[in-house]
Design a protein around this motif. Structure first.
Motif, PDB file in Angstrom:
ATOM      1  N   UNK A 186       4.361  -5.627  -7.811  1.00  0.00           N
ATOM      2  CA  UNK A 186       3.744  -5.111  -6.588  1.00  0.00           C
ATOM      3  C   UNK A 186       4.816  -4.874  -5.524  1.00  0.00           C
ATOM      4  N   UNK A 187       5.759  -5.787  -5.419  1.00  0.00           N
ATOM      5  CA  UNK A 187       6.808  -5.644  -4.407  1.00  0.00           C
ATOM      6  C   UNK A 187       7.738  -4.487  -4.750  1.00  0.00           C
ATOM      7  N   UNK A 188       8.142  -4.424  -6.011  1.00  0.00           N
ATOM      8  CA  UNK A 188       9.105  -3.380  -6.375  1.00  0.00           C
ATOM      9  C   UNK A 188       8.474  -1.988  -6.361  1.00  0.00           C
ATOM     10  N   UNK A 189       7.174  -1.938  -6.534  1.00  0.00           N
ATOM     11  CA  UNK A 189       6.431  -0.675  -6.524  1.00  0.00           C
ATOM     12  C   UNK A 189       6.798   0.170  -5.295  1.00  0.00           C
ATOM     13  N   UNK A 190       6.964  -0.507  -4.147  1.00  0.00           N
ATOM     14  CA  UNK A 190       7.199   0.289  -2.934  1.00  0.00           C
ATOM     15  C   UNK A 190       8.594   0.906  -2.871  1.00  0.00           C
ATOM     16  N   UNK A 207       0.853  -1.203   0.000  1.00  0.00           N
ATOM     17  CA  UNK A 207       0.000   0.000   0.000  1.00  0.00           C
ATOM     18  C   UNK A 207       0.888   1.253   0.000  1.00  0.00           C
ATOM     19  N   UNK A 208       1.860   1.319  -0.955  1.00  0.00           N
ATOM     20  CA  UNK A 208       2.827   2.420  -0.919  1.00  0.00           C
ATOM     21  C   UNK A 208       2.184   3.784  -1.155  1.00  0.00           C
ATOM     22  N   UNK A 209       0.944   3.788  -1.683  1.00  0.00           N
ATOM     23  CA  UNK A 209       0.249   5.063  -1.931  1.00  0.00           C
ATOM     24  C   UNK A 209      -0.024   5.822  -0.629  1.00  0.00           C
ATOM     25  N   UNK A 210      -0.036   5.113   0.505  1.00  0.00           N
ATOM     26  CA  UNK A 210      -0.280   5.791   1.780  1.00  0.00           C
ATOM     27  C   UNK A 210       0.827   6.820   2.048  1.00  0.00           C
ATOM     28  N   UNK A 211       2.047   6.472   1.640  1.00  0.00           N
ATOM     29  CA  UNK A 211       3.186   7.367   1.816  1.00  0.00           C
ATOM     30  C   UNK A 211       3.013   8.624   0.946  1.00  0.00           C
ATOM     31  N   UNK A 212       2.453   8.451  -0.251  1.00  0.00           N
ATOM     32  CA  UNK A 212       2.200   9.612  -1.126  1.00  0.00           C
ATOM     33  C   UNK A 212       1.152  10.524  -0.508  1.00  0.00           C
ATOM     34  N   UNK A 213       0.095   9.913   0.042  1.00  0.00           N
ATOM     35  CA  UNK A 213      -0.972  10.721   0.658  1.00  0.00           C
ATOM     36  C   UNK A 213      -0.376  11.546   1.796  1.00  0.00           C
ATOM     37  N   UNK A 214       0.427  10.898   2.654  1.00  0.00           N
ATOM     38  CA  UNK A 214       1.037  11.608   3.786  1.00  0.00           C
ATOM     39  C   UNK A 214       1.892  12.766   3.271  1.00  0.00           C
TER      40      UNK A 214
END
Ligand code: UDX
Length: 466
Positions: free
Chosen positions: A214-218, A136-143
């Motif tokens: 999915x793994x590398x996405x983060x 869920x790396x998008x959470x970091x973008x939201x922050x």
């Protein structure tokens, strides 16, 4: 209004928002980190998808769904839950398909997390920091967009983190589609990894390419993280941690196992997504160091042949066994075995029980750390992803197990059980397991290496706020 009433007690203390992917192997370590942070005096709101709420309530690990939002005291702080839609209808079977789930949850999750942050700010309980786990790396973008510092919790080993990191940045000579015949890869701080010892998702022949993405996405936005926590401890993976920290400092906070005082957590603070069967009384009735415990985690499905060979291998070992067989795999058991297996166990309690002699494991990283903490010798049966390097480390570096070659045969199964648990053999393995138990327990005990890292984070958040 309702939220404010509910949060009355927890008002005025620093607030950490955690965002978890909907998987047992992800939720467990994040929730355990939440407990350790809360115990030091912070409020932690852990959010995940409605699907998780549903499964927690059904497994009896959660209290009534309505109660999960209420802050529960943990040490000097509090934990509470919030849930959001993953964008799919309740009974949608496509939820298992990451190609469908990931984009759906990204859209609804981004909006929901931003909304949660806004609501708490308006209520005078601003979120000081957002921490997410993998997928869920998008959470970091939201922050980052909202000007809030973010952290990530890596839920696998530091060695595996480093391997993916080096791969993502084109460092190290990995096998590729154009050049598949690379026999081994040398990476800083790691033993030489043969091709067949790499996380399988990185292999050009991998059947799980979507998972590699999915793994590398983060790793694409990880530079936005102010803290990269890892579920490991310094004493366990010193060389890998130090080498990767030259490029990206990682903060060991593990082993994230259930703190002993939390073992009888009030309902609603356990994160089991399956209903555990009671097997403790049965264990109490067994001889010390006699039982073979078998579990392959929350995702893996073995073939009918493997299940049959394991079953007969266990019988031939002439030892009592406790075997976890989930859902569909139950139909693959040989006749007569259904009554001899359970659907889900309270694994940490089982591993800590003196009757357990050894653990046949798929080497999921949570299971690995739980067994190291309990000092239980392992028979490794890795299948995919990080499980493969985890097995190498368990057998060759940590020295606490033997590998059962795949596909399992009954003779090999029997031989492995003998190798780790009979009096004459396995002495060295049991000695090493006892040493790791000590080191793992010390790392998270008060003032241990990982405990100090968590305390430093809590102090930083608290000082920022005041
Ligand atoms: C997934 C991946 O498969 C794994 O490779 C990765 O390291 C983490 O994410 P999973 O396969 O579920 O996880 O394995 P694992 O990491 O071992 O997590 C399983 C969790 O479920 C453990 O915390 C374990 O204690 C718990 N469990 C398992 C139970 O509580 N009862 C059981 O019967 C089996």
């Amino acid at each position: 209004e309702e939220l404010s009433m509910e949060l009355g007690n927890a008002h005025g203390i620093p607030h950490v928002l955690m965002v978890s992917f909907a998987g047992q192997g992800h939720l467990n370590p994040l929730l355990r980190l939440a407990k350790r942070i809360a115990a030091k005096g912070l409020l932690v709101t852990l959010c995940s998808t409605h699907d998780i709420r549903h499964r927690m309530v059904n497994s009896d690990s959660g209290a009534a769904a309505s109660d999960l939002g209420a802050p529960k005291p943990v040490g000097r702080g509090f934990i509470r839950f919030e849930f959001f839609s993953d964008g799919l209808p309740v009974d949608d079977v496509r939820r298992k398909d990451l190609d469908v789930l990931m984009p759906a949850v990204r859209v609804t999750g981004q909006r929901a997390v931003a909304d949660i942050i806004r609501r708490h700010a308006e209520a005078g309980r601003p979120v000081s920091c957002v921490i997410n786990n993998p997928f869920v790396p998008w959470a970091l973008d939201v922050a980052a967009e909202m000007g809030i510092p973010g952290g990530v919790l890596w839920v696998q080993s530091a060695a595996v983190f480093a391997t993916y990191y080096y791969y993502h940045h084109g460092l190290g000579k990995f096998p590729t589609e154009e050049n598949p015949d690379v026999a081994a890869v040398r990476l800083p701080g790691l033993p030489l990894l043969k091709q067949e010892e790499l996380p399988t998702f990185l292999l050009p022949t991998s059947e799980y390419k979507p998972l590699r993405e999915v793994i590398l996405e983060q790793f694409r936005n990880i530079n936005k993280a102010a803290w990269v926590f890892a579920n490991t401890f310094h004493e366990l993976e010193r060389e890998a941690i130090e080498a990767i920290s030259d490029r990206i400092p990682i903060i060991p906070v593990g082993p994230l196992v259930e703190p002993p005082e939390e073992k009888s957590s009030p309902a609603g603070i356990r994160g089991d997504l399956f209903k555990a069967e009671d097997c403790m009384e049965w264990l109490d009735a067994q001889e010390p160091h006699s039982v073979v415990y078998v579990s392959v985690g929350s995702i893996l499905v073995l073939s009918k042949e493997e299940m049959e060979e394991m079953a007969w291998g266990l019988c031939d070992s002439h030892r009592p066994f406790l075997w976890v067989v989930r859902g569909d795999m139950r139909s693959l058991l040989p006749e007569g075995f259904l009554d001899a297996v359970i659907e889900w166990s309270p694994q940490e309690e089982v591993l800590a029980h003196p009757a357990v002699a050894c653990f046949v494991t798929h080497c999921g990283w949570n299971s690995t750390l739980e067994a190291l903490t309990a000092g239980v010798p392992m028979i490794t049966y890795p299948q995919f992803g990080d499980q493969v390097p985890d097995s190498k480390f368990l057998v060759e570096v940590f020295g606490v197990g033997v590998r059962l070659a795949a596909p399992a045969t009954r003779e090999q199964m029997k031989r492995c059980v003998e190798a780790v648990s009979t009096k004459q053999r396995g002495e060295e393995i049991r000695k090493r397991a006892a040493e790791w138990k000590k080191a793992a327990t010390a790392a998270v005990a008060e003032d241990g290496s990982s405990d100090r890292h968590i305390q430093a984070f809590v102090d930083e958040i608290t000082n920022k706020r005041s």
